[in-house]
Design a protein around this motif. Sequence first.
Motif, PDB file in Angstrom:
ATOM      1  N   GLN A   1       6.454 -28.262  56.836  1.00 47.21           N
ATOM      2  CA  GLN A   1       4.985 -28.228  56.910  1.00 47.21           C
ATOM      3  C   GLN A   1       4.450 -26.941  56.299  1.00 47.21           C
TER       4      GLN A   1
ATOM      5  N   ALA B   1       4.421 -27.299  52.725  1.00 49.72           N
ATOM      6  CA  ALA B   1       3.340 -28.202  52.324  1.00 49.72           C
ATOM      7  C   ALA B   1       2.006 -27.467  52.296  1.00 49.72           C
ATOM      8  N   ASP B   2       1.820 -26.550  53.244  1.00 51.88           N
ATOM      9  CA  ASP B   2       0.552 -25.811  53.336  1.00 51.88           C
ATOM     10  C   ASP B   2       0.579 -24.514  52.532  1.00 51.88           C
ATOM     11  N   ALA B   3       1.678 -24.259  51.817  1.00 54.64           N
ATOM     12  CA  ALA B   3       1.858 -22.965  51.141  1.00 54.64           C
ATOM     13  C   ALA B   3       1.634 -21.824  52.131  1.00 54.64           C
ATOM     14  N   ASP B   4       2.145 -22.008  53.336  1.00 52.69           N
ATOM     15  CA  ASP B   4       1.944 -21.053  54.423  1.00 52.69           C
ATOM     16  C   ASP B   4       3.102 -20.055  54.424  1.00 52.69           C
TER      17      ASP B   4
ATOM     18  N   GLY C   1       2.795 -16.682  54.922  1.00 50.76           N
ATOM     19  CA  GLY C   1       2.422 -15.416  55.548  1.00 50.76           C
ATOM     20  C   GLY C   1       3.600 -14.755  56.255  1.00 50.76           C
ATOM     21  N   ARG C   2       4.399 -15.549  56.947  1.00 50.51           N
ATOM     22  CA  ARG C   2       5.517 -14.988  57.722  1.00 50.51           C
ATOM     23  C   ARG C   2       6.595 -14.411  56.807  1.00 50.51           C
TER      24      ARG C   2
ATOM     25  N   TRP D   1       5.972 -13.056  53.814  1.00 44.81           N
ATOM     26  CA  TRP D   1       5.417 -11.772  53.414  1.00 44.81           C
ATOM     27  C   TRP D   1       5.589 -10.754  54.538  1.00 44.81           C
ATOM     28  N   LEU D   2       5.434 -11.257  55.760  1.00 47.62           N
ATOM     29  CA  LEU D   2       5.540 -10.364  56.908  1.00 47.62           C
ATOM     30  C   LEU D   2       6.919  -9.724  56.987  1.00 47.62           C
TER      31      LEU D   2
ATOM     32  N   TYR E   1       6.866  -6.920  54.711  1.00 46.87           N
ATOM     33  CA  TYR E   1       6.071  -5.843  55.328  1.00 46.87           C
ATOM     34  C   TYR E   1       6.925  -5.064  56.329  1.00 46.87           C
ATOM     35  N   GLU E   2       7.641  -5.821  57.163  1.00 48.15           N
ATOM     36  CA  GLU E   2       8.453  -5.183  58.202  1.00 48.15           C
ATOM     37  C   GLU E   2       9.552  -4.318  57.591  1.00 48.15           C
TER      38      GLU E   2
ATOM     39  N   PHE F   1       4.224  -6.783  47.101  1.00 54.27           N
ATOM     40  CA  PHE F   1       2.884  -6.268  47.347  1.00 54.27           C
ATOM     41  C   PHE F   1       2.347  -5.652  46.056  1.00 54.27           C
TER      42      PHE F   1
END
Lengths: 304, 250, 277
Positions: free
Chosen positions: A149, A152-155, A157-158, A160-161, A164-165, A233
């Motif tokens: 999913q 599918a949503d191009a989600d 963020g995690r 990238w997170l 970041y971490e 980034f």
Amino acid sequence: MSLASLTRPWAAMSYGFLDASARREIRRKLIKAVAVPGCQMPYASREVPMARGWGTGGLQATLTLVTPESVVKVIDQGADDSVNAASIRKFVTRVSGCAATWDTAAATLIQSRHRIPEERLRADQVLILQVPDPEPLRRVEPNISAARQMHADADYGRLWLTLYEQIVRKGRIMQGASYPSLVNGRHVITPSPIPRWDVPKLNMARHLTILSAGREKRIYAVPPHTRVEPLVFSDRPYQVEAHRGLTCARSGLGGFFMNEIPQADGGRIHEVSDSNLGIKAIRIAEGEDETIAETWYRNGEMQP
Amino acid sequence: MTEPILSVRGLTKRFRMHQIDTVLPTFDGISLDLAPGEFLLLKGRNGAGKSTLLRTLWRSYRPVAGQILYRARAGIIDLATAADIDVAHLRRTEIGFVTQFLTARPRVPAQDIVAEPLRLAGESAADARRAARHWLNEFGVREALWGAFPSTFSGGEQQKVNLARALIMPQRLLLLDEPTASLDAGARAALIRRLAELKAQGVAMIGVFHHPQDVEALIDREIDLTPDSPDTKAPDTKAPDTKERADVAL
Amino acid sequence: MTAALNIAGDATPLPLVPPQLVTTQPLLRMEGIRRRFGEVEALGGVDAAVYPGEVLGIVGESGSGKSSLLRMMNLEDTPDAGSYHLAIPDHAGRNLFDLDRYQRRMLCARRIGIVYQNPHLGLLMGNSSSGNVAERLLIAGERSFATLRDKARAALDASEFPLPRMDAPPAQLSGGMQQRVQLAKAIALEPTLLLLDEPTTGLDVSVQALVLDTLKRLQQERRITMVLVSHDLGVIRTMADRVMVMRRGLVVEQGLVDQVFQDPQHPYTQQLVHAKL
């Protein structure tokens, strides 16, 4: 009319080892994978005479694409002469009658584990990468349905997170191999465990790259002339391994991805990871008639 | 005479208490008018419904009959039936309620509590704080306490903070529920000064005072809410008594 | 004696009319929300409106439907019937329940902040606290590490989170601090609507008071529109401008917070208020 007249004559095995239905399925999934760059296509990974996790995904793609006219090169971490690479090469030539080579420029079909050759691939060549774990979201989302999913949503963020971490904790991005990359601006892939050095070679490449995971039963692809952008980034540029200034102790080549070889005295020497490139360089130095094709990197700099 | 800012007509409040299945009457059929700049004193014995009337006008209590016609800047509105959001808007901008109890939140410095109505009205933090300090000073709160939390103050000091907060914004109608209780003489004088100043600006006020002599100079009219006789107060619900009471000026 | 008092007449308050002075449209408007879970009717036709800058409190006992309603506001669940509108650019006049999953996610990430009672629902416990805030910004497309860092720091600071601990994982923090991280995450993108689901339930009383102080201060400084669900009347009284009392999936009473607490009309509200006081 007898039953025999309705069937094909018995044969010990199909051409290219895989039966016709397996090849047809993989062909169809390959077309889908090319049509939606970077999107993982599930397929019914068949049994091959090799243990899962040793390149069965790559092998099935190779066996599907191979023809008697093919020239096949198989490398393992850049080397043509490792046991695994040699065994796969021997198997493919035996079941298909194709030719084999160590020369990147001469090959039409290159199956590789964890490296992309240093010589620039052409439009008539196909690179097949063996993939142990195709899911870039695995570490941030263990539930595969949820991960699908997210694709599918191009989600992402995690994902990238996690970068970041890494910067927060270590001051820089620690991700070495399998650097998550956005394909065609849409799907994030893991480009198989190739080093960061090799990821830029996928971007707007002339050749087709197929990534196949046998154990995980997924095929995805980077078609020619497709954008492949490592996740970075805007104020932290993408960095490849610092191999630019290293020199191969055997061939004298510099500016390519190197293997580090620890020495008994505690020191270390380096050896060019693309072993056939090293061999070519040595042959040229010995005055033999050999040419190194155009390479992606020149003097350690990625060429456009 | 100028148009009244507030016209109460036949206002009736009863409390139904479901748990004991009882309806408690408080006041019935009250009518009154209030002009801008007028100061009206509510009188009556304990339990006559003085505070209840103020809270009904403030809409903490919902009346069961009658009208509370308030002439807002934007037009006349019946507070007895106005939407909650309209009442909230008027409380922020036009109608003030000064009680004897400080209801400020804990852990907020006195000057911020006082400045809050101005902040909500959109003034800058600096301006609001400057005004807050002015009024704290006026009501005799020592400067050392301005940055302290009023929850630690004595009752008298809390009351001063409360007054400063309630009177910092010039409203058009002020409801005063015994604001002088527990005030020292200095603060009481400051309060009366402020009320007189607001009154001169045209602010209408209705108040309940324990000691009406405190504000004697301000009072324009008085209304006694004590029912003539508690026994005759049981109203006929079918036909509420609409006869205007003698003690209610119109 | 009781009978004598009882003849005092009808005590039904006058019905309210639509707003006359306030012409602003409600920021949030829900109409006819119904939701059934098997045999249980969790929401039996609920209407709600929240005006810009307002804090709406929702009280009710467990199972009253208050949290179900809040989940709908956060587009985590879709009702069997009813509509949901937010007066925000690009979505005016649109029933948000008609949005697809992707649109909902983007809308929630950019416009709606939420603080859950259980921090595990709102936070990635293994990531850093600043990373939890940064994730919101990453979803919204922020790609500069320095900006992420600055904005995460600013949001944590606004939530009165101790900045020296900004890179500690929430798993190592106290309950009150975890709620501050959730709050920072919720306000990082300056949401149009902030949803609070029992944000201080389960915290020590003193910690609860401090978290409420922060919420109140943020609300006043930024005029954030909030919907606050709680079974704790004290929390509602401190925070809310208006309150909606829910019972068995229905709104039994609503009004200005002082009115509902001082002059409750419905038997259930009276019971609730008197039980507390």
